[in-house]
Structure formats: C-alpha cells, structure tokens
Write a protein that holds these residues in place. Structure first.
Motif, PDB file in Angstrom:
ATOM      1  N   PHE A  37       0.842  -1.199   0.000  1.00 45.52           N
ATOM      2  CA  PHE A  37       0.000   0.000   0.000  1.00 45.52           C
ATOM      3  C   PHE A  37       0.879   1.251   0.000  1.00 45.52           C
ATOM      4  O   PHE A  37       0.624   2.197  -0.754  1.00 45.52           O
ATOM      5  CB  PHE A  37      -0.949   0.002   1.204  1.00 45.52           C
ATOM      6  CG  PHE A  37      -1.889   1.166   1.210  1.00 45.52           C
ATOM      7  CD1 PHE A  37      -3.047   1.144   0.444  1.00 45.52           C
ATOM      8  CD2 PHE A  37      -1.606   2.297   1.959  1.00 45.52           C
ATOM      9  CE1 PHE A  37      -3.904   2.233   0.424  1.00 45.52           C
ATOM     10  CE2 PHE A  37      -2.461   3.394   1.949  1.00 45.52           C
ATOM     11  CZ  PHE A  37      -3.622   3.351   1.184  1.00 45.52           C
ATOM     12  N   ASP A  61      -8.871   6.092  -5.104  1.00 43.03           N
ATOM     13  CA  ASP A  61      -8.807   4.714  -4.634  1.00 43.03           C
ATOM     14  C   ASP A  61      -8.015   4.606  -3.341  1.00 43.03           C
ATOM     15  O   ASP A  61      -8.474   4.003  -2.361  1.00 43.03           O
ATOM     16  CB  ASP A  61      -8.203   3.830  -5.725  1.00 43.03           C
ATOM     17  CG  ASP A  61      -8.142   2.368  -5.314  1.00 43.03           C
ATOM     18  OD1 ASP A  61      -9.125   1.855  -4.752  1.00 43.03           O
ATOM     19  OD2 ASP A  61      -7.095   1.738  -5.554  1.00 43.03           O
ATOM     20  N   SER A  64      -9.692   6.440  -0.321  1.00 44.49           N
ATOM     21  CA  SER A  64     -10.851   5.655   0.128  1.00 44.49           C
ATOM     22  C   SER A  64     -10.399   4.410   0.881  1.00 44.49           C
ATOM     23  O   SER A  64     -11.000   4.029   1.890  1.00 44.49           O
ATOM     24  CB  SER A  64     -11.724   5.253  -1.062  1.00 44.49           C
ATOM     25  OG  SER A  64     -12.322   6.382  -1.637  1.00 44.49           O
ATOM     26  N   GLN A  65      -9.330   3.765   0.389  1.00 39.23           N
ATOM     27  CA  GLN A  65      -8.818   2.574   1.069  1.00 39.23           C
ATOM     28  C   GLN A  65      -8.337   2.889   2.486  1.00 39.23           C
ATOM     29  O   GLN A  65      -8.460   2.038   3.375  1.00 39.23           O
ATOM     30  CB  GLN A  65      -7.665   1.956   0.272  1.00 39.23           C
ATOM     31  CG  GLN A  65      -8.111   1.119  -0.889  1.00 39.23           C
ATOM     32  CD  GLN A  65      -6.934   0.393  -1.501  1.00 39.23           C
ATOM     33  OE1 GLN A  65      -6.097  -0.177  -0.792  1.00 39.23           O
ATOM     34  NE2 GLN A  65      -6.859   0.418  -2.822  1.00 39.23           N
ATOM     35  N   HIS A  68     -11.049   2.425   4.886  1.00 41.72           N
ATOM     36  CA  HIS A  68     -11.440   1.032   5.094  1.00 41.72           C
ATOM     37  C   HIS A  68     -10.339   0.206   5.749  1.00 41.72           C
ATOM     38  O   HIS A  68     -10.619  -0.606   6.626  1.00 41.72           O
ATOM     39  CB  HIS A  68     -11.850   0.400   3.758  1.00 41.72           C
ATOM     40  CG  HIS A  68     -13.025   1.076   3.142  1.00 41.72           C
ATOM     41  ND1 HIS A  68     -14.306   0.976   3.652  1.00 41.72           N
ATOM     42  CD2 HIS A  68     -13.115   1.901   2.069  1.00 41.72           C
ATOM     43  CE1 HIS A  68     -15.135   1.704   2.922  1.00 41.72           C
ATOM     44  NE2 HIS A  68     -14.438   2.280   1.951  1.00 41.72           N
ATOM     45  N   ARG A  69      -9.094   0.434   5.330  1.00 41.30           N
ATOM     46  CA  ARG A  69      -7.974  -0.353   5.842  1.00 41.30           C
ATOM     47  C   ARG A  69      -7.494   0.127   7.209  1.00 41.30           C
ATOM     48  O   ARG A  69      -7.040  -0.666   8.025  1.00 41.30           O
ATOM     49  CB  ARG A  69      -6.793  -0.293   4.875  1.00 41.30           C
ATOM     50  CG  ARG A  69      -7.028  -0.965   3.545  1.00 41.30           C
ATOM     51  CD  ARG A  69      -5.872  -0.686   2.604  1.00 41.30           C
ATOM     52  NE  ARG A  69      -4.600  -1.151   3.140  1.00 41.30           N
ATOM     53  CZ  ARG A  69      -3.933  -2.205   2.684  1.00 41.30           C
ATOM     54  NH1 ARG A  69      -4.414  -2.886   1.679  1.00 41.30           N
ATOM     55  NH2 ARG A  69      -2.787  -2.540   3.223  1.00 41.30           N
TER      56      ARG A  69
END
Length: 137
Positions: A37, A61, A64-65, A68-69
C-alpha cells in the motif's frame, strides 16, 4: 492547476504518508499488504505532479482505502485531500463541508480568471469563520 494548489496537496499527501508509515512501524497494521500500500501511495505522490488528471483515480482509490484499511487514522486524513480527489472520497464528507469546498474552489477559479493571487488556507479559514447562512430543516 496552479503549482501552489498542487504543492499544497502534495504536502498533505506527504504528511499523511508519514502517519501511514508510523502506523506500520508501531505494528498497528495486521496484514502484510501494508508495504505494498505504501508503495502504491508513493507512486501516487510521484505521478501526481507529472500527470495530475490520470492520477486522480489512483488518489481516489488510495484515500478511500485508508478509511477502510486504517479506520483508526481516518480522522487524520486531511479534508482537503477528500475534496481534491473527489469521486468516492466525497462519501466521507458531510454536505456542509462539500458546500464549503465548492465555494472555496469557486473563489480560487475566480481569482485565477482575474490573475489575482489566491491563498487556499487563508480563504478556507475565512469561510470557516463566516456565519452559516444556510437554513437547516
């Protein structure tokens, strides 16, 4: 896109990268994909000044990750980056904040059209201090 506007967002990305690296160093990340990442994140930082338009999707992307991550640092993601990348990132912003950034962008474009200087951070502070005139139902 003006250089100072892009530089502002690159500085915010670099600041956020430091937080992401610290998260990994503190062993707060449980999966092995964190290093990958960070590599993709570095690609974004390198690509953004070279090809801003096509790197916006990668930015959407990755930002946004992060939500979530790494939900434990979601509150540390600079709001300017959410607006800058747009798209799915806007789902993480309340309507009032989106309105403020829309107004901020309108002021920036107006200043550019009139060949006037524009200080993003100063204008953002002024907008934040302005009384809220929108009616709430």
């Amino acid at each position: 896109m003006t250089s100072s506007h892009l530089d502002h967002h690159l500085a915010l990305l670099t600041q956020l990268r430091g937080i992401l690296v610290a998260l990994g160093e503190a062993e707060q990340v449980l999966d092995d994909s964190h290093a990958l990442f960070i590599e993709r994140y570095d690609e974004l930082i390198a690509l953004l000044p070279v090809d801003t338009e096509s790197s916006l999707y990668l930015g959407q992307d990755l930002i946004s990750q992060i939500f979530h991550r790494y939900p434990q640092i979601a509150h540390l993601v600079p709001r300017d980056l959410l607006w800058f990348f747009g798209g799915d990132c806007l789902h993480f912003m309340p309507d009032e904040e989106i309105e403020m950034f829309q107004t901020l962008d309108e002021r920036r474009f107006e200043a550019m059209e009139n060949d006037q200087p524009f200080d993003w951070n100063q204008e953002k502070r002024l907008l934040a201090l302005a009384p809220q005139t929108s009616s709430k139902h």
